[in-house]
Structure formats: structure tokens, C-alpha cells
Design a protein around this motif. Structure first.
Motif, PDB file in Angstrom:
ATOM      1  N   TYR A  73       0.827  -1.200   0.000  1.00  0.00           N
ATOM      2  CA  TYR A  73       0.000   0.000   0.000  1.00  0.00           C
ATOM      3  C   TYR A  73       0.864   1.253   0.000  1.00  0.00           C
ATOM      4  CZ  TYR A  73      -3.991  -2.973   0.301  1.00  0.00           C
ATOM      5  OH  TYR A  73      -4.953  -3.910  -0.012  1.00  0.00           O
ATOM      6  N   SER A  75       1.369   5.016  -1.943  1.00  0.00           N
ATOM      7  CA  SER A  75       0.720   6.031  -2.771  1.00  0.00           C
ATOM      8  C   SER A  75       1.477   6.199  -4.092  1.00  0.00           C
ATOM      9  CB  SER A  75       0.678   7.369  -2.037  1.00  0.00           C
ATOM     10  OG  SER A  75       0.216   8.383  -2.896  1.00  0.00           O
ATOM     11  N   THR A 108      -2.716  -2.684  -4.318  1.00  0.00           N
ATOM     12  CA  THR A 108      -2.627  -1.383  -3.658  1.00  0.00           C
ATOM     13  C   THR A 108      -3.863  -0.544  -3.932  1.00  0.00           C
ATOM     14  OG1 THR A 108      -1.211   0.552  -3.296  1.00  0.00           O
ATOM     15  CG2 THR A 108      -1.504  -0.155  -5.574  1.00  0.00           C
ATOM     16  N   GLU A 109      -4.183   0.340  -2.984  1.00  0.00           N
ATOM     17  CA  GLU A 109      -4.998   1.513  -3.263  1.00  0.00           C
ATOM     18  C   GLU A 109      -4.024   2.553  -3.814  1.00  0.00           C
ATOM     19  OE1 GLU A 109      -6.224   2.119   0.695  1.00  0.00           O
ATOM     20  OE2 GLU A 109      -7.849   0.645   0.629  1.00  0.00           O
ATOM     21  N   GLY A 111      -3.779   6.009  -3.615  1.00  0.00           N
ATOM     22  CA  GLY A 111      -3.328   7.177  -2.870  1.00  0.00           C
ATOM     23  C   GLY A 111      -4.392   8.258  -2.764  1.00  0.00           C
ATOM     24  N   VAL A 112      -4.290   9.048  -1.682  1.00  0.00           N
ATOM     25  CA  VAL A 112      -5.219  10.145  -1.403  1.00  0.00           C
ATOM     26  C   VAL A 112      -4.596  11.450  -1.884  1.00  0.00           C
ATOM     27  CG1 VAL A 112      -6.422  11.417   0.413  1.00  0.00           C
ATOM     28  CG2 VAL A 112      -6.132   8.934   0.617  1.00  0.00           C
ATOM     29  N   HIS A 122      -2.181  14.795 -10.126  1.00  0.00           N
ATOM     30  CA  HIS A 122      -2.170  13.486  -9.473  1.00  0.00           C
ATOM     31  C   HIS A 122      -2.471  12.374 -10.485  1.00  0.00           C
ATOM     32  CE1 HIS A 122      -1.554  14.817  -5.396  1.00  0.00           C
ATOM     33  NE2 HIS A 122      -2.566  15.663  -5.451  1.00  0.00           N
ATOM     34  N   HIS A 152      -9.604   8.277  -2.066  1.00  0.00           N
ATOM     35  CA  HIS A 152      -8.471   8.051  -2.958  1.00  0.00           C
ATOM     36  C   HIS A 152      -8.782   8.570  -4.365  1.00  0.00           C
ATOM     37  CE1 HIS A 152      -5.783   5.259  -0.578  1.00  0.00           C
ATOM     38  NE2 HIS A 152      -6.814   5.465   0.232  1.00  0.00           N
ATOM     39  N   LEU A 153      -7.739   8.662  -5.184  1.00  0.00           N
ATOM     40  CA  LEU A 153      -7.941   9.138  -6.551  1.00  0.00           C
ATOM     41  C   LEU A 153      -8.882   8.204  -7.302  1.00  0.00           C
ATOM     42  CD1 LEU A 153      -6.940  11.516  -8.303  1.00  0.00           C
ATOM     43  CD2 LEU A 153      -5.196   9.972  -9.224  1.00  0.00           C
ATOM     44  N   ASP A 155     -11.867   6.012  -6.653  1.00  0.00           N
ATOM     45  CA  ASP A 155     -12.817   5.885  -5.545  1.00  0.00           C
ATOM     46  C   ASP A 155     -14.192   5.367  -5.962  1.00  0.00           C
ATOM     47  OD1 ASP A 155     -13.728   8.056  -6.984  1.00  0.00           O
ATOM     48  OD2 ASP A 155     -13.771   9.452  -5.288  1.00  0.00           O
ATOM     49  N   ASN A 180     -15.722  -0.226  -0.264  1.00  0.00           N
ATOM     50  CA  ASN A 180     -14.824   0.878  -0.562  1.00  0.00           C
ATOM     51  C   ASN A 180     -15.369   1.821  -1.626  1.00  0.00           C
ATOM     52  OD1 ASN A 180     -13.017  -0.106   1.281  1.00  0.00           O
ATOM     53  ND2 ASN A 180     -11.311  -0.286  -0.148  1.00  0.00           N
TER      54      ASN A 180
END
Length: 276
Positions: A73, A75, A108-109, A111-112, A122, A152-153, A155, A180
Motif C-alpha cells: 500500500y 501512494s 494497492t490503493e 493514494g489520497v 495526481h 483516494h484518486l 474511488d 470501498n
């Protein structure tokens, strides 16, 4: 029907002890986030090797537990060059060594965003990261599992679909977690959102997470719970998951040790009914 667990939910432990603990709960596989779950190994950038991966993977194999997914995980949307490069290289290191752990997927997610007024920047960072990571994944025969998450980007079903359409490689897939993609404002439409997700990328799903959600007593927000303790339309989710990806990996999230048995039974029984 099978169900696994996020390994760190059973505590951060030495890896041999953790593998034994997972086996005590009769989980046949785990999603393993190395630094979150294992206490006796330094997994900082540059430390992972085929030998280390074999040692850790072998401990789980000795306990008849597979590592279905490596969680990394990190970003992938950082605007700071040093942070961005560190995270991309860390993910590459996981991809290079995943097969030595016995894991076909690194998840992974993304990233915020630190500043939502610069979303386009981003997105540029994410595309840059994925261009590098897809090349690495194809080189090593490992699948990248992207996961949507609120804030997150990526989402929503739509932002996930847009991303994977830009990267049609068979080494890019989706780790689907229905909760999610939900928040207080769209929870009443969760059946529609789940259907939309499967319509847009059902063929690209490589793994799933199972937790639950329910409205708070005042109606103002959502509480996340163990699978089976909330209001999610799991019969619909299981039916669509088994239709698109029968026998796929499903790992428990948001459970305590005391809730593990009941949540695992809920998943196994729900998936079995969906296949009748």
C-alpha cells in the motif's frame, strides 16, 4: 468455497508465528502486507530478496497456507519527486519478488490526493507510475491489483474503469471491495453501484475483500463492520462474483479474532448458495 484473511488482522508477529496463527483459524490463504503483518524482518526498500521471500513463503506453505496477494500500500500519486520515486521502486521490488513468496498478485490503493485542486497532476503521476509498473509486472509475470477506496484518486467504479482502460495489459486487474465504493450519500444505491462495477470491469477482477457496512443510528454516516453484520446486499455481490470469477480469492477485512469464524462461515455459505 474458500475464504482468506488479511494477515495483519491476526496481529503483527514473527512470520513463522503468524503463519501458524493463520493456520489455527483454518484460512487456506492470506493477503500479506509485509510491514504491517511481520515483526521480525526489515522490509524497507532494497531489503527484499528471493531468499527472504522463499523463507517467508515457505513458512506459510509449511502451515498449508498460501499467500494469495501481497499488499503493497504505497501512494502512486505523490507530487513530491522523492516520495513518488520511493513508492514506485518499492512496488517494483514487490513485483520482482512476488512469485518467490508464492503470490500471483501485488495489490494497492492508489493514494489520497493531498490537494484536490491539483487532481490533473495526481492523475499524471498515477499514469506515470502505472506505465512503469505494468512493464515490470509483465516482465515478472505478476498481476497488479488496483483497489478503489473512498478519498483516494480511484474511488468509484467509473474512475477504476477509466484507469484500467488506459492500461489494457493482462497484468493489470481489480481487487474489488464493494464497501470501498460506498459512502453515506450513495449507500442507498449500493445495489446499482455493485452492478455497475461488475458491468464495467467484472472480467478484470483478480481478488475481493469482504467486510460490511450499515447506516449509523442518526442516519448521518456509515459504520464498517465484519462481513455479515451490516446491510450490504451480499447475495447480489456473491452472485455476480461467482458469475464473473468463480472460486476467486476472497479475503476478510475489518474482523477481530473473535469475529473470524462467523465471518468466514458467512462468506463460505453465501458463495456456495450463489453457485447453486
Amino acid at each position: 468455497m474458500s475464504v482468506g484473511i488479511l494477515a495483519h488482522l491476526l496481529g503483527k508477529r514473527p512470520f513463522r508465528e503468524l503463519a501458524s496463527k493463520v493456520a489455527e483459524f483454518h484460512f487456506p490463504y492470506v493477503q500479506l502486507a509485509l510491514s504491517k503483518a511481520i515483526s521480525d524482518v526489515d522490509f524497507s526498500l532494497g531489503k527484499i530478496s528471493p531468499g527472504l521471500a522463499n523463507e517467508v513463503g515457505g513458512a506459510f506453505e509449511d502451515n498449508r497456507v498460501r499467500i494469495a496477494v501481497l499488499g503493497c500500500y504505497a501512494s502512486l500519486i505523490e507530487l513530491d519527486d522523492e516520495s513518488f520515486r520511493h513508492n514506485v521502486e518499492r512496488f517494483k521490488e514487490h513485483l520482482r519478488n512476488a512469485r518467490h513468496f508464492g503470490a500471483p498478485i501485488v495489490a494497492t490503493e492508489v493514494g489520497v490526493p493531498a490537494d484536490r485542486s491539483h487532481l490533473s497532476k495526481h492523475w499524471e503521476r498515477l499514469n506515470q507510475a502505472l506505465e512503469e509498473l505494468v512493464e515490470e509486472a509483465e516482465r515478472w509475470g505478476v498481476t497488479i491489483g488496483l483497489e478503489a477506496a473512498q478519498g483516494h484518486l480511484i474511488d468509484s467504479p467509473e474512475t477504476m474503469a477509466e484507469t484500467i482502460e488506459r492500461f489494457p495489459s493482462s497484468c493489470v486487474g481489480v481487487l474489488i471491495d464493494p464497501c470501498n465504493m460506498l459512502n453515506a450519500s450513495n449507500f442507498d444505491r449500493h445495489d446499482e453501484i455493485i452492478r455497475t462495477a461488475f458491468d464495467l470491469f467484472g472480467s478484470r477482477i483478480v481478488s475481493a475483500h469482504a467486510k460490511d457496512a450499515k447506516r449509523e443510528a442518526d442516519g448521518g454516516g456509515l459504520t464498517v463492520t465484519a462481513a455479515g453484520l451490516g446491510e450490504l446486499d451480499y447475495p447480489l455481490f456473491w452472485r455476480l462474483l461467482e458469475q464473473h470469477k468463480p472460486h476467486g480469492f476472497v479475503t476478510l477485512e475489518q474482523v477481530t479474532e473473535e469475529e473470524c469464524s462467523a465471518a468466514a462461515r458467512f462468506v463460505r455459505e453465501g458463495r456456495a448458495k450463489a453457485r447453486v
